[in-house]
Write a protein that holds these residues in place. Structure first.
Motif, short mmCIF file in Angstrom:
data_model
loop_
_atom_site.label_atom_id
_atom_site.label_comp_id
_atom_site.label_asym_id
_atom_site.label_seq_id
_atom_site.Cartn_x
_atom_site.Cartn_y
_atom_site.Cartn_z
N ASN A 18 0.14 -1.40 10.33
CA ASN A 18 -1.01 -1.86 9.58
C ASN A 18 -0.55 -2.72 8.40
O ASN A 18 -0.98 -2.55 7.28
CB ASN A 18 -1.81 -0.64 9.08
CG ASN A 18 -3.10 -1.04 8.42
OD1 ASN A 18 -3.67 -2.09 8.73
ND2 ASN A 18 -3.56 -0.24 7.47
N GLU A 59 13.87 13.54 1.20
CA GLU A 59 14.80 12.66 0.51
C GLU A 59 14.14 11.92 -0.65
O GLU A 59 14.53 10.79 -0.96
CB GLU A 59 15.36 11.62 1.48
CG GLU A 59 16.54 12.11 2.28
CD GLU A 59 17.87 11.82 1.59
OE1 GLU A 59 18.02 12.14 0.40
OE2 GLU A 59 18.74 11.28 2.25
N ASN A 109 2.35 2.66 12.08
CA ASN A 109 0.94 2.32 12.19
C ASN A 109 0.73 0.81 12.38
O ASN A 109 -0.32 0.37 12.78
CB ASN A 109 0.18 2.76 10.95
CG ASN A 109 0.10 4.27 10.85
OD1 ASN A 109 0.27 4.95 11.86
ND2 ASN A 109 -0.14 4.78 9.67
N ASP A 135 1.38 14.31 2.12
CA ASP A 135 1.60 12.88 2.26
C ASP A 135 0.62 12.11 1.39
O ASP A 135 -0.54 12.48 1.26
CB ASP A 135 1.42 12.48 3.73
CG ASP A 135 1.87 11.06 3.96
OD1 ASP A 135 3.06 10.88 4.20
OD2 ASP A 135 1.03 10.13 3.87
N TYR A 136 1.13 11.00 0.81
CA TYR A 136 0.30 10.26 -0.14
C TYR A 136 -0.94 9.67 0.52
O TYR A 136 -2.05 9.79 0.04
CB TYR A 136 1.11 9.14 -0.80
CG TYR A 136 0.33 8.40 -1.85
CD1 TYR A 136 0.20 8.91 -3.12
CD2 TYR A 136 -0.29 7.19 -1.54
CE1 TYR A 136 -0.53 8.25 -4.09
CE2 TYR A 136 -1.02 6.52 -2.51
CZ TYR A 136 -1.14 7.06 -3.78
OH TYR A 136 -1.86 6.40 -4.73
N LYS A 137 -0.72 9.02 1.67
CA LYS A 137 -1.83 8.29 2.27
C LYS A 137 -2.58 9.12 3.32
O LYS A 137 -3.78 8.99 3.47
CB LYS A 137 -1.30 7.01 2.92
CG LYS A 137 -2.43 6.06 3.25
CD LYS A 137 -1.99 4.64 3.36
CE LYS A 137 -3.23 3.79 3.65
NZ LYS A 137 -2.90 2.48 4.12
N PHE A 138 -1.82 9.96 4.07
CA PHE A 138 -2.45 10.61 5.21
C PHE A 138 -2.55 12.13 5.05
O PHE A 138 -2.99 12.82 5.95
CB PHE A 138 -1.68 10.27 6.49
CG PHE A 138 -1.59 8.80 6.73
CD1 PHE A 138 -2.65 8.13 7.31
CD2 PHE A 138 -0.46 8.09 6.37
CE1 PHE A 138 -2.58 6.76 7.52
CE2 PHE A 138 -0.38 6.72 6.58
CZ PHE A 138 -1.45 6.05 7.15
N LYS A 143 15.40 4.37 -3.68
CA LYS A 143 14.12 4.41 -2.98
C LYS A 143 12.95 4.23 -3.96
O LYS A 143 11.98 3.55 -3.64
CB LYS A 143 14.00 5.75 -2.25
CG LYS A 143 13.30 5.62 -0.92
CD LYS A 143 13.38 6.91 -0.14
CE LYS A 143 12.13 7.05 0.70
NZ LYS A 143 11.99 8.42 1.23
N HIS A 177 0.86 -1.18 0.00
CA HIS A 177 0.00 0.00 0.00
C HIS A 177 0.89 1.23 0.00
O HIS A 177 1.65 1.44 0.94
CB HIS A 177 -0.91 0.02 1.24
CG HIS A 177 -2.00 -1.01 1.17
ND1 HIS A 177 -3.02 -1.06 2.08
CD2 HIS A 177 -2.23 -2.02 0.29
CE1 HIS A 177 -3.83 -2.07 1.77
NE2 HIS A 177 -3.37 -2.66 0.69
N LYS A 178 0.79 1.98 -1.05
CA LYS A 178 1.67 3.14 -1.19
C LYS A 178 1.47 4.11 -0.02
O LYS A 178 0.35 4.45 0.35
CB LYS A 178 1.33 3.85 -2.50
CG LYS A 178 2.44 4.71 -3.00
CD LYS A 178 2.04 5.34 -4.33
CE LYS A 178 3.04 6.39 -4.69
NZ LYS A 178 4.11 5.95 -5.53
N GLY A 179 2.59 4.54 0.56
CA GLY A 179 2.52 5.56 1.62
C GLY A 179 2.21 5.03 3.00
O GLY A 179 2.04 5.80 3.94
N GLU A 180 2.12 3.69 3.14
CA GLU A 180 1.85 3.12 4.47
C GLU A 180 3.03 3.44 5.40
O GLU A 180 4.18 3.49 4.98
CB GLU A 180 1.68 1.60 4.31
CG GLU A 180 1.16 0.89 5.55
CD GLU A 180 -0.12 1.50 6.07
OE1 GLU A 180 -0.04 2.18 7.09
OE2 GLU A 180 -1.19 1.29 5.48
N LYS A 181 2.71 3.69 6.69
CA LYS A 181 3.76 4.02 7.64
C LYS A 181 4.03 2.85 8.59
O LYS A 181 3.09 2.21 9.06
CB LYS A 181 3.36 5.24 8.47
CG LYS A 181 3.01 6.45 7.64
CD LYS A 181 4.19 7.39 7.52
CE LYS A 181 3.83 8.66 6.80
NZ LYS A 181 3.49 8.50 5.37
N GLY A 227 13.82 10.71 -4.06
CA GLY A 227 14.73 10.66 -5.20
C GLY A 227 14.14 11.26 -6.46
O GLY A 227 14.81 11.90 -7.25
#
Lengths: 481, 317
Positions: free
Chosen positions: A270, B257, A268, B147-150, A436, A261-265, B259
């Protein structure tokens, strides 16, 4: 009149100070114990009071052991450690030894910040040498010189994955997970999670570790290194390997298939699975700092002792050390004397930890001193007390692990990047730009990878590979490999 | 007795002392801490310039380490990114200087036009606030939007039924965003100098203009701005020295950062940091610093020279 009086008073005061200072110097005889200044990195800096108490105990014990030395410990947090040590080294400040980690250790050794201690080890630390073993100490050498004493701990690592224990049990995936060999075996499991837990990311991608991480490679200086699954004679560009290409494509496919899932931290929690560097007991370590319980998959990679494994964690002796003989005697005691070792690692019994039984302790929270979780930094971890969270068989398991490690063909080789430092710097910039993107997954991985390779070439990657090959061949010839 | 003494000294304020100079002991004492600070922290470290030309060996020290000519400078020019990092540094620098000369002046004029002193002070304080927020915190504030998700923006996009955008790889947005952030953060603080100078303009000028029928707009154009021109020129000359040294925190921390954004966020400072983070080579980093200082020095002196040619009063030295 008044002014001249004041002036006289000032001169007198200055003179007094000087005399006192001189007297102070005069008192210093060879009988005075030598103060050993040492620097450690830590997650939680001890309080001054608690640290002073530990030092008092240490010094009492050193006096008992007839070692004419006083220990002066300095703890720094992770954020400031590297910079502080580099400034001290550049400024030529006096200190005796410090924790030195892989890359920093190599670059500072190249600039002669540390003291060669080969002879001193033989003379003052024979027991430590025996514990570490001749070969491992040799592996820690840089061009034949030991600048420090490596930690005695797990000596290798292997790539693998972690998974959420509770979720795996919920869907009966545990047996399957414990038998996966390659990433292809993982995919059907991710598919199950995707279907049953739509809000959860089946796979977490940190931007550091990815599928490529499962490919065993021993890096000398990015991007040059050797493949560990080959014959280990040819230095190649990591990014140009077919394995890296395949892994990059796979990662992007994972993103497309909805496993990532893109952007998942990470915080979290999750997600179901993630890539990590493994050693025995890694999952317990990770779980202790997280909300959920995790289990590690040991079957995906071979435990290797890489070229730099012995140089990863050291107590490096500074060239500004005034009395290396005493420092080495202290090191010997620190690595072999269970009482002294645990005093420095965990603090004072009753104050900083409770003793559960002969070999197990429970650290007291917020007692102001204690390095539980950081034991790997402190020399010989085999004589540590175990904490209540540790596996009771930790020591035997660690021994077994160390005995069964596969040695990289380049174990002990150190690449001297002096001749190609401009290219190494330029390649690091290129790496920061592309890696990355590829390890998080993107729309057109092949195109990105081609650009990546082209830009690395422009930055001089071929020169690094050629230089590494030359040095590696020389090293192999010299060491009869 | 004492009061008399004070009086005489104040009368003979500019009495010559035995050395033939004016007796400015009090002023000298006031300047002393600053001069000492300059001497210790700015002039003594100049010896360190040597490091840029040396192959440093800690056991030999700075003076005895072998010379290596210009080798330490080479890494700046031999990367495939050299063109990009110099372009980014110079362009962001130039835009920053131009906007930095216009916007704070405009803001200062606007503040002083406000009738209510109370409201004016409140606005000034609010405008100052961003200056005191660390760039690291700014980077998280930015992330809370992008931010992409949040992030807030993508939530908005979703609610509008549009596809979320990965802002951290959206090259087109960032040049504007970075310029805006840099301006926003320094605006209130930089306006203070101009507000102070405006307060120092002789009020009789405005009164005379008002009697002659000048509108508020004309007063600004024909009195305030010409009166400010000297200070604007000084600020401009000083900021030109920083053309080649960009704000590291802004370009390193704020884009996280990413890229994909390097083509628009990689500047000399971030390039040097990324190149030497592992090597930790003080020779090469000193070389980069020295080069930036020398270019900055040349820019300051030449722009000062040009200013002096245009109008002698506008030159700083």
């Amino acid at each position: 009149m008044k002014r001249s009086k004041r002036l006289t008073a000032l001169i007198l005061a200055a003179a007094m100070l000087m005399i006192m200072g001189l007297a102070g110097c005069g008192k210093k005889t060879s009988e005075e114990p030598y103060t050993i200044d040492c620097y450690f990195v830590t997650g939680q800096v001890p309080t001054e009071g608690a640290k002073a108490e530990v030092e008092t105990e240490v010094n009492k014990y050193l006096a008992e052991k007839n070692l004419n030395a006083k220990l002066n410990m300095h703890y720094l947090d992770w954020g400031s450690y590297g910079q502080k040590i580099n400034v001290m080294i550049a400024g030529g400040e006096k200190f005796d030894f410090c924790y030195a980690q892989g890359d920093t250790y190599l670059s500072n050794a190249a600039k002669k910040a540390y003291m060669p201690i080969n002879d001193l080890i033989d003379k003052y630390a024979p027991k430590t040498k025996e514990i570490l073993g001749e070969e491992f100490l040799k592996g820690a050498q840089i061009n034949g010189v030991n600048y420090g004493i490596p930690s005695n701990k797990d000596r290798g690592s292997y790539p693998g994955m972690l998974y959420r224990t509770d979720i795996a049990e919920k869907y009966g995936l545990t047996d399957k997970l414990n038998n996966v060999k390659t990433f292809d075996d993982v995919i059907p499991i991710l598919e199950v999670i995707k279907e049953k837990e739509p809000d959860m990311a089946p796979l977490y991608e940190s931007g550091v570790y990815s599928v490529a991480y499962l490919f065993p490679f021993d890096t000398f200086a990015f991007p040059a290194g050797i493949k560990l699954n080959g014959d280990g004679t040819k230095v190649v560009n990591y990014v140009e390997t077919p394995e890296y290409r395949e892994a990059s494509i796979r990662t992007s496919q994972n993103l497309k298939d909805g496993y990532i899932h893109k952007g998942e931290k990470l915080e979290n929690e999750n997600h179901f699975m993630e890539f990590v560097t493994l050693k025995p007991g890694k999952d317990k370590e990770v779980s202790a700092s997280r909300k959920y319980e995790y289990t590690q998959i040991d079957t995906m990679g071979t435990p290797y002792m890489q070229s730099g494994s012995a140089k990863g964690t050291n107590m490096a002796v500074s060239r500004t050390c005034k009395n290396p003989e005493v420092v080495m005697q202290f090191m010997e005691l620190f690595n072999t004397d269970k009482y002294l070792h645990n005093l420095i690692v965990y603090g004072i019994e009753g104050k900083n930890y409770k003793k559960i039984d002969e070999n197990t302790i429970d650290p007291i929270k917020n007692s102001g001193y204690g390095n539980a979780g950081m034991q790997w930094e402190f020399g010989n971890t085999f004589i540590d007390y175990l904490t209540v969270n540790d596996d009771p068989d930790k020591v035997t398991k660690m021994e077994e692990f160390n005995n069964n490690l596969t040695e990289s063909p380049a174990f002990g080789f150190t690449f001297d990047s002096e001749k190609v430092k401009i290219e190494v710097g330029a390649c690091q910039n290129v790496q920061a730009e592309f890696e990355k993107i590829l390890s998080e997954g993107c729309d057109n991985p092949e195109k990105v990878l081609d650009d990546y390779i082209a830009k690395l070439k422009a930055a001089g990657s071929d020169k690094i590979v050629a230089e590494a090959q030359r040095q590696y061949d020389e090293w192999r010839a010299a060491n009869g490999k | 007795m004492k009061t008399k003494e004070v009086k005489t000294t104040s009368k003979n304020h500019r009495k010559k002392n035995s050395l033939g100079g004016y007796n400015n002991k009090a002023y000298f004492m006031m300047a002393l801490p600053g001069m000492l600070h300059g001497l210790i922290f700015c002039y003594l470290p100049l010896i360190g310039i040597l490091i840029a030309f040396k192959d440093i060996d800690y056991s030999l020290g700075i003076l005895k380490s072998p010379w290596c000519g210009l080798r330490n400078f080479k890494f700046l020019f031999s990367s495939p990114d050299t063109g990009i990092i110099f372009r980014n540094t110079l362009c962001y620098g130039a835009v920053g200087i131009i906007l930095g000369a216009i916007c704070p002046v405009a803001l200062a004029v606007a503040f002083t036009k406000l009738r209510s002193k109370c409201v004016s002070k409140a606005y000034q304080t609010i405008a100052m606030l961003p200056y005191f927020i660390s760039w690291i915190i700014v980077s998280y504030i930015v992330a809370s939007f992008f931010d992409y998700k949040f992030g807030a923006l993508n939530h908005l996009m979703k609610n509008l039924g549009r596809e979320p955008i990965d802002w951290y790889s959206e090259i087109k947005v960032w040049p504007f965003l970075l310029v805006f952030l840099n301006l926003w953060k320094g605006l209130g603080y930089n306006a203070v100098v101009y507000i102070a100078s405006i307060a120092g303009i002789d009020a009789s000028l405005y009164e005379a203009a008002a009697i002659d029928g000048a509108t508020s707009h004309q007063q600004t154009w024909y009195i305030t701005l010409p009166q400010l021109s000297n200070i604007i020129a000084i600020m401009l000359i000083m900021s030109i020295g920083g053309l080649i040294t960009s704000n590291f925190d802004l370009f390193y921390a704020v884009p996280k950062e990413s890229g994909a954004l390097f083509p628009v966020t990689n500047v000399i400072n971030t390039f040097v940091y990324r190149s030497l983070k592992i090597n930790n080579d003080i020779g090469m980093s000193s070389a980069a610093g020295l080069l930036q200082s020398v270019i900055g020095f040349i820019l300051v002196t030449s722009s000062n020279f040009i200013m002096g040619k245009i109008d002698e009063d506008k030159a700083m030295f």
